[in-house]
Design a protein around this motif. Structure first.
Motif, PDB file in Angstrom:
ATOM      1  N   ILE A  83       1.016  -1.336  -0.005  1.00  0.00           N
ATOM      2  CA  ILE A  83      -0.072   0.145   0.046  1.00  0.00           C
ATOM      3  C   ILE A  83       0.767   1.248  -0.056  1.00  0.00           C
ATOM      4  O   ILE A  83       0.659   1.968  -0.922  1.00  0.00           O
ATOM      5  N   ILE A  86       2.482   1.758  -3.325  1.00  0.00           N
ATOM      6  CA  ILE A  86       1.523   2.253  -4.414  1.00  0.00           C
ATOM      7  C   ILE A  86       1.307   3.869  -4.062  1.00  0.00           C
ATOM      8  O   ILE A  86       1.242   4.694  -4.862  1.00  0.00           O
ATOM      9  N   ALA A  87       0.940   4.171  -2.960  1.00  0.00           N
ATOM     10  CA  ALA A  87       0.809   5.733  -2.473  1.00  0.00           C
ATOM     11  C   ALA A  87       1.893   6.427  -2.812  1.00  0.00           C
ATOM     12  O   ALA A  87       1.863   7.530  -3.222  1.00  0.00           O
ATOM     13  N   VAL A  88       3.350   6.015  -2.765  1.00  0.00           N
ATOM     14  CA  VAL A  88       4.456   7.031  -2.941  1.00  0.00           C
ATOM     15  C   VAL A  88       4.489   6.952  -4.442  1.00  0.00           C
ATOM     16  O   VAL A  88       4.497   8.142  -5.086  1.00  0.00           O
ATOM     17  N   CYS A  90       1.883   6.938  -6.548  1.00  0.00           N
ATOM     18  CA  CYS A  90       0.958   7.952  -6.792  1.00  0.00           C
ATOM     19  C   CYS A  90       1.191   9.384  -6.678  1.00  0.00           C
ATOM     20  O   CYS A  90       0.936  10.253  -7.376  1.00  0.00           O
ATOM     21  N   HIS A  91       1.971   9.584  -5.301  1.00  0.00           N
ATOM     22  CA  HIS A  91       2.133  10.733  -5.097  1.00  0.00           C
ATOM     23  C   HIS A  91       3.170  11.673  -5.738  1.00  0.00           C
ATOM     24  O   HIS A  91       3.077  12.621  -6.502  1.00  0.00           O
TER      25      HIS A  91
ATOM     26  N   THR B  10      -9.889   0.185  -0.988  1.00  0.00           N
ATOM     27  CA  THR B  10      -8.268   0.332  -0.983  1.00  0.00           C
ATOM     28  C   THR B  10      -7.644   1.666  -1.670  1.00  0.00           C
ATOM     29  O   THR B  10      -6.842   2.449  -1.252  1.00  0.00           O
ATOM     30  N   ILE B  14      -5.953   5.101  -0.036  1.00  0.00           N
ATOM     31  CA  ILE B  14      -4.564   5.550  -0.734  1.00  0.00           C
ATOM     32  C   ILE B  14      -4.709   7.126  -1.275  1.00  0.00           C
ATOM     33  O   ILE B  14      -3.693   7.785  -0.720  1.00  0.00           O
ATOM     34  N   GLU B  15      -5.732   7.319  -1.955  1.00  0.00           N
ATOM     35  CA  GLU B  15      -6.054   8.665  -2.173  1.00  0.00           C
ATOM     36  C   GLU B  15      -6.189   9.463  -1.104  1.00  0.00           C
ATOM     37  O   GLU B  15      -5.693  10.778  -0.913  1.00  0.00           O
ATOM     38  N   ILE B  18      -2.802  10.239   0.885  1.00  0.00           N
ATOM     39  CA  ILE B  18      -2.059  11.115   0.009  1.00  0.00           C
ATOM     40  C   ILE B  18      -2.494  12.774   0.221  1.00  0.00           C
ATOM     41  O   ILE B  18      -1.841  13.688   0.491  1.00  0.00           O
ATOM     42  N   GLN B  22      -0.826  16.025   1.800  1.00  0.00           N
ATOM     43  CA  GLN B  22      -0.567  17.263   0.974  1.00  0.00           C
ATOM     44  C   GLN B  22      -1.300  18.319   1.633  1.00  0.00           C
ATOM     45  O   GLN B  22      -0.668  19.377   1.974  1.00  0.00           O
ATOM     46  N   VAL B  76       7.022  11.711   1.754  1.00  0.00           N
ATOM     47  CA  VAL B  76       5.767  10.835   1.614  1.00  0.00           C
ATOM     48  C   VAL B  76       6.263   9.307   2.162  1.00  0.00           C
ATOM     49  O   VAL B  76       5.745   8.741   3.130  1.00  0.00           O
ATOM     50  N   PRO B  77       7.330   8.847   1.904  1.00  0.00           N
ATOM     51  CA  PRO B  77       7.636   7.263   2.474  1.00  0.00           C
ATOM     52  C   PRO B  77       7.919   7.382   4.039  1.00  0.00           C
ATOM     53  O   PRO B  77       7.411   6.300   4.601  1.00  0.00           O
ATOM     54  N   LEU B  80       4.203   7.496   5.355  1.00  0.00           N
ATOM     55  CA  LEU B  80       3.727   6.288   5.286  1.00  0.00           C
ATOM     56  C   LEU B  80       4.215   5.111   6.254  1.00  0.00           C
ATOM     57  O   LEU B  80       3.307   4.424   6.742  1.00  0.00           O
TER      58      LEU B  80
END
Lengths: 104, 104
Positions: A83, A86-88, A90-91, B10, B14-15, B18, B22, B76-77, B80
């Motif tokens: 997950i 995928i999020a990274v 997408c970002h 899912t 994820i959206e 993010i 942001q 972001v990583p 997460l």
């Protein structure tokens, strides 16, 4: 009675991801990890757009890479690595598509 | 026109993660990472129940541990990893609270 406030967006996401994991992990009765069949079911249902639109290695190759302890199953941390990955991605795509705001 | 189907649970998570990142990362104008002030704002708003109810190190100590590249910001990583860590802890608590189903 203690007042229970409604969850924040982040809390809701965490709860939902756990619920999705348990929904698919529980299909064969053992709800602590995703078997190959359960992972395929998850990918083809929850992330079908992602698996169809990307020139990725096959879904089971992807599972092998995520399965850090090589037990043929995905546990919660391994699932969340997917997950997160995928999020990274997408970002990163979002930042490429939208002009970046830098120290405005 | 191509048909756009509604996101799965899912994809929605994820959206949302993010979008939350942001929202807080963009407060100082640079939307690629969370500064200390932005991280405090995120933790005190989105994860207030978590920070209040656990005997954790202080919020900024937590940020230091998450800041793998030690640049004083969370990308972001790194963000997460925090979400993943909380989700794993929640899942573990859930398994302890609910009798486990093993190979039924």
């Amino acid at each position: 009675m203690a007042k229970i406030s409604s969850p924040t967006e982040t809390e809701w996401c965490i709860e939902s991801l756990i619920a999705v994991f348990q929904k698919y992990a529980g299909k064969d009765g053992y709800n602590c990890s995703l078997s190959k069949t359960e992972f395929l079911s998850f990918m083809n249902t929850e992330l079908a757009a992602f698996t169809k639109n990307h020139k990725d290695p096959s879904v089971l190759d992807r599972m092998k890479k995520l399965d850090v302890n090589s037990d043929g199953q995905l546990d919660v941390p391994e699932f969340l690595n997917l997950i997160g990955g995928i999020a990274v991605a997408c970002h990163d795509s979002f930042l490429k598509a939208v002009p970046s705001q830098k120290w405005t």
